[in-house]
Design a protein around this motif. Sequence first.
Motif, mmCIF file in Angstrom:
data_model
loop_
_atom_site.group_PDB
_atom_site.id
_atom_site.type_symbol
_atom_site.label_atom_id
_atom_site.label_comp_id
_atom_site.label_asym_id
_atom_site.label_seq_id
_atom_site.Cartn_x
_atom_site.Cartn_y
_atom_site.Cartn_z
ATOM 1 N N GLY A 1 0.790 -1.231 0.000
ATOM 2 C CA GLY A 1 0.000 0.000 0.000
ATOM 3 C C GLY A 1 0.821 1.279 0.000
ATOM 4 O O GLY A 1 0.268 2.365 -0.129
ATOM 5 N N LEU A 2 2.154 1.162 0.136
ATOM 6 C CA LEU A 2 2.984 2.372 0.165
ATOM 7 C C LEU A 2 3.100 3.010 -1.214
ATOM 8 O O LEU A 2 3.309 4.213 -1.323
ATOM 9 C CB LEU A 2 4.382 2.039 0.709
ATOM 10 N N LYS A 3 2.977 2.206 -2.255
ATOM 11 C CA LYS A 3 2.987 2.754 -3.615
ATOM 12 C C LYS A 3 2.149 1.845 -4.517
ATOM 13 O O LYS A 3 2.073 0.628 -4.288
ATOM 14 C CB LYS A 3 4.410 2.884 -4.152
ATOM 15 N N PRO A 4 1.516 2.399 -5.544
ATOM 16 C CA PRO A 4 0.700 1.579 -6.447
ATOM 17 C C PRO A 4 1.562 0.586 -7.225
ATOM 18 O O PRO A 4 2.721 0.854 -7.551
ATOM 19 C CB PRO A 4 0.071 2.622 -7.383
ATOM 20 N N SER A 5 0.974 -0.561 -7.525
ATOM 21 C CA SER A 5 1.647 -1.579 -8.333
ATOM 22 C C SER A 5 1.230 -1.420 -9.795
ATOM 23 O O SER A 5 0.330 -0.640 -10.126
ATOM 24 C CB SER A 5 1.265 -2.970 -7.836
ATOM 25 N N ALA A 6 1.888 -2.182 -10.674
ATOM 26 C CA ALA A 6 1.499 -2.178 -12.089
ATOM 27 C C ALA A 6 0.047 -2.628 -12.239
ATOM 28 O O ALA A 6 -0.700 -2.100 -13.076
ATOM 29 C CB ALA A 6 2.434 -3.098 -12.876
ATOM 30 N N ALA A 7 -0.379 -3.589 -11.406
ATOM 31 C CA ALA A 7 -1.772 -4.069 -11.461
ATOM 32 C C ALA A 7 -2.753 -2.941 -11.154
ATOM 33 O O ALA A 7 -3.799 -2.805 -11.802
ATOM 34 C CB ALA A 7 -1.972 -5.215 -10.473
ATOM 35 N N ASP A 8 -2.419 -2.099 -10.144
ATOM 36 C CA ASP A 8 -3.296 -0.977 -9.789
ATOM 37 C C ASP A 8 -3.440 -0.005 -10.963
ATOM 38 O O ASP A 8 -4.538 0.485 -11.252
ATOM 39 C CB ASP A 8 -2.733 -0.240 -8.571
#
Length: 408
Positions: free
Chosen positions: A92-99
């Motif tokens: 949750g600290l940074k968005p992933s490629a999936a997000d």
Amino acid sequence: MASLKQNVVSALCKHLSVDPSSFASDLGSDLKSLCTRILKSSQNGDANLNTDDLMKWIGFTESFLENSDDWSKSFKELNEELSTKSTLIGNGLKPSAADVIVFSAVHSSVIGLSTSDRAQLPHLLRWADYIHNKEDLGQLFEKLSLEKVQFAPPILKPVKKVEDSSAKKPVQEAKSNGKKAPQEAKEVKSNEKKTPPEAKEASSSETDSKVKKNADTKKKKVEEGQAKTEKKKPAEKEKDTKDEELSVSLLKIQIGRIRSARKHPSADSLLVEEIDVGEAKCRQVVSGLAKYCTPEELTNRLVVLITNVKPGKLRDMMSEGLVLCATNTDHTAVEPLIAPDGAKPGEYVTFAGHDGKPEEVLNPKKKQLDKITPHLFTDEACVATFKGVPFMTSSGPITSSFPKASIK
């Protein structure tokens, strides 16, 4: 669909710092192949693809693009998935490629949601707003308009200084009557009788006396302040101890697998289970589940249990743990909490924001368990929580079949 796919390419390339023009001719490919090529061309290369979760969300996006008009089911699934997460993958600290992939596909549909639909999808909207701002996608996508509660700090009122009027009263009364205060009259009379050198000495003596008096007053105030501070310290320490006793972090809550279960030899309401919690040998646990579960139903089942309760005998059978169960609202049904598939025996259950060190063995005299268990319950989505904070494992949250149920 072509425009939505273009949105996905643009957003993913921005996220990975890749030139989107290199993939302009690939828009006719299926989404999975297209995303795979973009991810492989990034700095981390194949490492970006080494996750089943990423492939799962690319498949979700592909399905959504094919039926974007029928968004209701997909949005409900997303909203439920995000009820205990800040991002689809990661901490949750940074968005992933999936997000980024999912966001860019659903954005136009989210923007068009009615007020009533938005009210039903709070977690989805919170996530979309977070991804949009965290990834700085303002140039690619229209900003999502959300009504956010503004925090208004309390206004501190100035405290008026209280003066000691009793000390000034004799002087003020004397002056109002046209007379000198008793001390002033005495000093003046004394100075009138003395010769000038004597008056000078008296004035010096009076000054020394006042300085000494002020110093004594300051010293007294300092001592009083220290005394008050010392009195406060035990109270503060007592408050900290009380809060610590109420923290769920005092409990060792672990995943276990029931290897065998049998009826208690001398109590019809009790079952005796052998539970694997990743130790050298199974723990024997006695629980009051005989009225609600058969030994066959419990065998090989994953359960959630407290492993630092003090071992003790229940009807002559030693018990080395406490299986946590949910009870429905009318107390007619009881079931062990449900661990997610993939959870491993011995794995510890965690609670966001509660990272304290657990007790080796709970002290029954402190009644710590009695203070904590009233705050254990399932929410409307049947997720087990402590004061609303989900029971979490590496494979997801702990759940139950009962919403708004007490847990003991």
